[in-house]
Design an enzyme around this catalytic site. Structure first.
Site, PDB file in Angstrom:
ATOM      1  N   ASN A  78     -11.564 -76.233   6.325  1.00 30.74           N
ATOM      2  CA  ASN A  78     -11.930 -75.071   7.145  1.00 30.74           C
ATOM      3  C   ASN A  78     -12.004 -73.778   6.323  1.00 30.74           C
ATOM      4  O   ASN A  78     -11.909 -72.679   6.877  1.00 30.74           O
ATOM      5  CB  ASN A  78     -10.903 -74.857   8.271  1.00 30.74           C
ATOM      6  CG  ASN A  78     -11.407 -75.264   9.654  1.00 30.74           C
ATOM      7  OD1 ASN A  78     -10.703 -75.085  10.642  1.00 30.74           O
ATOM      8  ND2 ASN A  78     -12.592 -75.810   9.758  1.00 30.74           N
TER       9      ASN A  78
ATOM     10  N   THR B  68      -6.146 -73.937  11.697  1.00 29.69           N
ATOM     11  CA  THR B  68      -7.442 -74.603  11.556  1.00 29.69           C
ATOM     12  C   THR B  68      -8.002 -75.034  12.914  1.00 29.69           C
ATOM     13  O   THR B  68      -7.309 -75.018  13.922  1.00 29.69           O
ATOM     14  CB  THR B  68      -7.321 -75.860  10.668  1.00 29.69           C
ATOM     15  OG1 THR B  68      -6.598 -76.862  11.388  1.00 29.69           O
ATOM     16  CG2 THR B  68      -6.626 -75.563   9.351  1.00 29.69           C
ATOM     17  N   CYS B  69      -9.260 -75.451  12.901  1.00 34.71           N
ATOM     18  CA  CYS B  69      -9.935 -75.877  14.128  1.00 34.71           C
ATOM     19  C   CYS B  69      -9.767 -77.367  14.379  1.00 34.71           C
ATOM     20  O   CYS B  69     -10.650 -78.009  14.946  1.00 34.71           O
ATOM     21  CB  CYS B  69     -11.421 -75.542  14.053  1.00 34.71           C
ATOM     22  SG  CYS B  69     -11.686 -73.780  14.040  1.00 34.71           S
ATOM     23  N   ASP B  70      -8.647 -77.936  13.925  1.00 37.51           N
ATOM     24  CA  ASP B  70      -8.394 -79.352  14.177  1.00 37.51           C
ATOM     25  C   ASP B  70      -7.266 -79.484  15.188  1.00 37.51           C
ATOM     26  O   ASP B  70      -6.228 -78.830  15.047  1.00 37.51           O
ATOM     27  CB  ASP B  70      -8.007 -80.048  12.863  1.00 37.51           C
ATOM     28  CG  ASP B  70      -8.057 -81.554  12.989  1.00 37.51           C
ATOM     29  OD1 ASP B  70      -7.438 -82.083  13.935  1.00 37.51           O
ATOM     30  OD2 ASP B  70      -8.717 -82.204  12.165  1.00 37.51           O
TER      31      ASP B  70
END
Ligand SMILES: *Cc1c(COP(=O)(O)O)cnc(C)c1O
Length: 381
Positions: free
Chosen positions: A371, A328-330
């Site tokens: 996401n 994910t983009c975290d």
């Protein structure tokens, strides 16, 4: 690696990421616990893995259940559990949820505060109640902190209050922290529990039950320098020694609430390598991004607390240091950066990698779609 799961993965090639659970291992673990600690009734901690296949299997084996919410009680009932085999073990409940559990026939409830006791007296009159006491969580990889339990003096007063409110003052519970390495922690907690028993006997209340909680650990990663964990047998022996030391021959009813120790070893998460990259030309560290991460079910990697073992198609060949992260983009979606993991140099994008002993605390921790990644898929075989 479990041969039945290995065959399933080879023959079915299920879409990744997914958890595959071998139910025969759940059964084996349940039997082992019953065999090694025959005096204790097993209340499976449903939160570890509430899959219907697991609950139905355990119902058939005669298990009891520790449930934390109306949802979990519903899952137990749907799997065929009788209400008198369910303990509502969460000390934080809405009064209407207590009333609903009571209407289904649940008669065993936990609490650790006066306000919660008043809710129980109102919504579950006459029920058996047990008070959770604070105990140290030293030695636990996943401690349960000061969020739960009260001190001994308060526990004594609340149990007297429980009786005066028309409830059955039934017993004391504690939880030494999840993934607890140190069997001695049960002795520490039992010494405290016995003090409350004595105090209450002097007040004319004869408690009948000790709930020893969960916490029994699972051997995750075999890291260099990490000690082998004692077996369940060793924990059972330490518990029985503590029981006789603190209660003599007149033992109260014993309950245990294993979660991890029943479900973890039964499951493997199949993942795919999405990307392997470095942060600069001379950085020796490879970043390996899998299609599962902190939000896909591996939430217990938070603070690198639970350190899973991985299996790759290149195992046995030369390895080098890696950080392992989710897709994910975290920025918090990193599984391991400091725990000293290495993986084979030959590992490639597209390889399938297995996360071992992942049957507990994974599927229900998976996000509903952060996401755009779907929740962890599950297969019970
Ligand atoms: C989570 C929990 C358990 C299970 O703990 P494990 O470490 O998985 O054995 C047992 N009892 C209570 C009250 C819990 O909250």
């Amino acid at each position: 690696m479990n041969p039945k799961i290995e065959r399933f993965l080879r023959e079915q090639k299920p879409e990744t990421p997914c958890l595959v659970v071998d139910l025969s291992v759940v059964k084996k673990n349940y039997h082992k616990i019953r065999r090694e600690l025959p005096l204790a009734d097993v209340y499976y901690a449903v939160k570890a893995n509430p899959a219907p296949d697991i609950l139905k299997l355990l119902v058939g084996l005669g298990s009891y259940f520790d449930a934390a919410s109306g949802g979990e009680i519903g899952q137990c009932l749907a799997a065929g559990a009788k209400a008198d085999r369910i303990s509502y073990g969460n000390v934080i409940k809405k009064e209407r949820d207590i009333a609903e559990a009571f209407s289904h026939g649940v008669r065993l409830f936990a609490f650790d505060s006066e306000a919660e006791l008043l809710k129980l007296a109102a919504a579950a009159p006459g029920s058996q109640v047990y008070c959770r006491i604070l105990v140290p969580n030293q030695g636990a990889d996943w401690p349960l902190s000061r969020k739960f339990g009260c001190d001994l003096e308060m526990a004594r007063d609340l149990m007297i209050r429980a009786r005066d409110l028309g409830l059955q003052a039934y017993g004391i519970s504690f939880h030494v922290g999840s993934q607890q390495h140190d069997a001695h922690q049960w002795d520490v907690a039992l010494a405290r529990t016995a003090m409350v028993f004595t105090d209450l006997r002097n007040a004319g209340i004869e408690l009948k039950m000790v709930n020893l909680g969960g916490g029994f650990p699972v051997q995750y990663r075999d890291a260099p320098g990490k000690a082998e964990l004692p077996s369940f047998k060793a924990f059972a022996a330490a518990i029985m020694k503590g029981m006789t030391r603190h209660f003599g021959n007149d033992l109260p009813r014993m309950l245990i609430e294993p979660g991890r120790a029943i479900a973890a070893e039964a499951g493997v998460i199949e993942t795919e390598v999405v990307l392997i990259a470095r942060k600069s030309y001379d950085d020796p560290l490879r970043w390996v991004y899998l299609d599962v991460g902190m939000f896909g079910g591996l939430a217990e990697t938070m603070n690198e607390s639970i350190q899973y073992a991985f299996r790759t198609p290149a195992d046995g060949r030369a390895e080098s240091p890696v950080a392992i992260a989710g897709p994910t983009c975290d920025g918090v979606d990193i599984l391991y950066e400091k725990a000293g993991y290495t993986l084979p140099v030959d590992l490639k994008i597209g390889d399938r990698v297995q996360v071992l002993r992942a049957g507990a605390y994974t599927t229900t921790y998976s996000s509903v779609g952060f996401n755009g990644f779907p929740p962890l898929k599950e297969h019970y075989i």
